[in-house]
Design an enzyme around this catalytic site. Sequence first.
Site, PDB file in Angstrom:
ATOM      1  N   CYS A 110      45.296  15.178  20.578  1.00 18.32           N
ATOM      2  CA  CYS A 110      44.718  16.194  19.722  1.00 18.32           C
ATOM      3  C   CYS A 110      44.478  17.480  20.492  1.00 18.32           C
ATOM      4  CB  CYS A 110      43.397  15.690  19.146  1.00 18.32           C
ATOM      5  SG  CYS A 110      43.514  14.059  18.383  1.00 18.32           S
ATOM      6  N   ASN A 165      40.517  14.210  23.063  1.00 13.98           N
ATOM      7  CA  ASN A 165      41.966  14.360  23.145  1.00 13.98           C
ATOM      8  C   ASN A 165      42.479  13.350  24.143  1.00 13.98           C
ATOM      9  OD1 ASN A 165      44.648  15.274  23.394  1.00 13.98           O
ATOM     10  ND2 ASN A 165      44.069  16.814  24.917  1.00 13.98           N
ATOM     11  N   GLY A 166      43.282  12.375  23.695  1.00 16.53           N
ATOM     12  CA  GLY A 166      43.836  11.446  24.665  1.00 16.53           C
ATOM     13  C   GLY A 166      44.137  10.078  24.110  1.00 16.53           C
ATOM     14  N   GLU A 167      44.458   9.191  25.015  1.00 19.16           N
ATOM     15  CA  GLU A 167      44.678   7.770  24.723  1.00 19.16           C
ATOM     16  C   GLU A 167      44.083   6.947  25.857  1.00 19.16           C
ATOM     17  OE1 GLU A 167      45.906   6.799  21.944  1.00 19.16           O
ATOM     18  OE2 GLU A 167      47.064   8.524  21.224  1.00 19.16           O
ATOM     19  N   ARG A 175      43.694  17.103  14.814  1.00 18.43           N
ATOM     20  CA  ARG A 175      44.048  15.695  14.979  1.00 18.43           C
ATOM     21  C   ARG A 175      45.552  15.449  14.891  1.00 18.43           C
ATOM     22  NH1 ARG A 175      42.687  10.410  11.167  1.00 18.43           N
ATOM     23  NH2 ARG A 175      43.120   8.844  12.782  1.00 18.43           N
ATOM     24  N   LEU A 176      46.057  14.749  15.905  1.00 23.77           N
ATOM     25  CA  LEU A 176      47.374  14.129  15.853  1.00 23.77           C
ATOM     26  C   LEU A 176      47.122  12.630  15.750  1.00 23.77           C
ATOM     27  CD1 LEU A 176      50.485  14.464  16.077  1.00 23.77           C
ATOM     28  CD2 LEU A 176      50.239  14.116  18.540  1.00 23.77           C
ATOM     29  N   ALA A 177      47.297  12.073  14.571  1.00 25.42           N
ATOM     30  CA  ALA A 177      46.894  10.688  14.306  1.00 25.42           C
ATOM     31  C   ALA A 177      47.893   9.714  14.930  1.00 25.42           C
ATOM     32  CB  ALA A 177      46.784  10.458  12.803  1.00 25.42           C
ATOM     33  N   ILE A 178      47.398   8.909  15.878  1.00 22.56           N
ATOM     34  CA  ILE A 178      48.217   7.904  16.561  1.00 22.56           C
ATOM     35  C   ILE A 178      47.657   6.507  16.338  1.00 22.56           C
ATOM     36  CG2 ILE A 178      49.143   7.149  18.778  1.00 22.56           C
ATOM     37  CD1 ILE A 178      50.226   9.852  17.948  1.00 22.56           C
TER      38      ILE A 178
END
Length: 624
Positions: free
Chosen positions: A2, A75-77, A49-52
């Site tokens: 994100c 922001n991250g994983e 948001r970039l929905a993953i």
Amino acid sequence: MCGITGICNFDNSPVPINILNRMTEAVKHRGPDGDGVWVNSNIGLGHRRLAILDLSQYGSQPMQSDEGNFIISYNGEVYNYQNIRIELISKGYKFRSNTDTEVVLKAYQEWGKDCLVKFNGMFAFTIYDQNAKQLFIARDRYGIKPLYYFMSDSRLIFGSEIKSILEHPDANINLSIRALNEYFSFQNIFSDLTFFEDIKLLPAASYMVVDTHNVNRTIHEKYWDYNFTEDLTINEEDALHETQRLFEQAVNRQLIGDVELGAFLSGGMDSGAVTAIAANTFKNLKSFTCGFDLSSASGLELSFDERRKAEYMSNLYKTEHYEIVLKAGDMERIMPELIWHLEDPRVGQSYPNYYISQLAGKFVKVSLAGTGGDELFAGYPWRYYRAVVNDYPEQYLEKYYRYWQRLISDSEKSYFYQPEIYPEIWNYQTKDVFKSVMELQGEPIMSPEEYINKSLYFESKTFLHGLLGIEDKISMAHGMEIRVPFLDNDLVDFAMKIPVKYKLKNLTDIIRINENEPGYKTQQYFEKTNDGKIILRKVLSNYVPETYTDGIKQGFSAPDASWFKGESIDYIRELLFNKNAQIYNYLQPGKVQKLMNLHFEGKQNKRLLIWSLLCFEWWLRTFK
């Protein structure tokens, strides 16, 4: 993955929601799937948001804790979030979503700053503690995810990208001469400076604790650092077995997500092995390759198009394969857009990466890459070999500093910069910046292996960090995240302990080269040595053909040395031999053009300098 933004007004004035909205909108490319802001008096947090993971509304941000006392913009994983979630559930925590965001939030509630050492992944986030009136802002170990900030006596402004901060009226656009000095010394910035005078980059593996009512109580701390120290109890069999186990674990660990994944696939062994493992889980995995038209290339650059190798491996792994082929002229078309996204130019030519991310972003939201293997396993032996035999540590620093002046040496600076600029250059010595990365005062005379490990430490902290920053900006420009399995915590921790003798062939019979010398000397060097990443080559031969693991080390680069003195020469002359070029407000045209002519005449390879001059000119046109 994100984009995050935020404002803290130390003077207790309310956060203007219209400004926060503009800041958040400025990074909409990072998160096309949703947006949100949270404002409470003098604190405001924004999110794209970039929905993953968990594509439902429960993953929306900024996200509040159950009681509403903690608010996160993230922001991250975090790839091990499910294990941490189980541990938190055992402590009585309940979860509304299946996101790693909520795990990070509740891990901070439980462990405070110590939660950072539990996270295996990439991240930049902020959490506001309403009870303590504190902001906690942190970045991951390696600096995969960026976080920039502007701080004055009256306010803190921060975001995933600089362009967010520039939306605030307090943020002025002034060029940092000190950052410019670093850039034209190293083709990188080793400190926390950026091209923007008052905007800094939070260092990797660091956090800030901000008292939201008193700027003077701000705390900056580092929570982790690389430690390349040989464990001589590790034998070759142990190194092979454990590296393979941890590598497979790392790739599989990073396959989490509720969206389709892809992989960058060059002709090299690192990306090939990552793709091979991922393809076992994802049938018809999408793979992406960037090739080059070599009709006007020459010398070493004739091998730069790796499409045939990538196509072979795609057929081997049965991936759904896509390619893009770049020609001389593609760079010119993309420069304004590229520099707007990069904001803060670093390291080498990055426009091919931009094009391949653009391609991949049309098909997937996540792509795996092979970044990090070279820095962990000694993939650049010609660099380390320059400084392995020394009479004292300072001699090592001198040798390595001379090498890492990639563009302009200290002796050239007085006539490279304009006379009114040079005094500030002189007052900010890049040698001190270099030494601050790995201070060796008081160290005893070390073995060649120890000097190699010092070099690996240095390059991980600087060169790799620069690559990661570029990768983030370029991929997120197209709403796509890049995952880097080689930077899995467990794999990194083990790789740093592997004895150097299992990474490099020979530390005594050293061949020295000048990389800027034209002709075939560098090619001959590679053919004679074929060195570096020895243990990794043996491990990755389990996934890719030996002809690939035995191949010559080659970076991902266009044949720019040829193009810059051929098909792109008119473009370069029009832009940089123009008396109205903006770079000449800072640089001396006579010296700059003389250096470029050395390249055009085939006397020296100045492609890195020419690229950097192009970036600087476009930065001035874009932001000044």
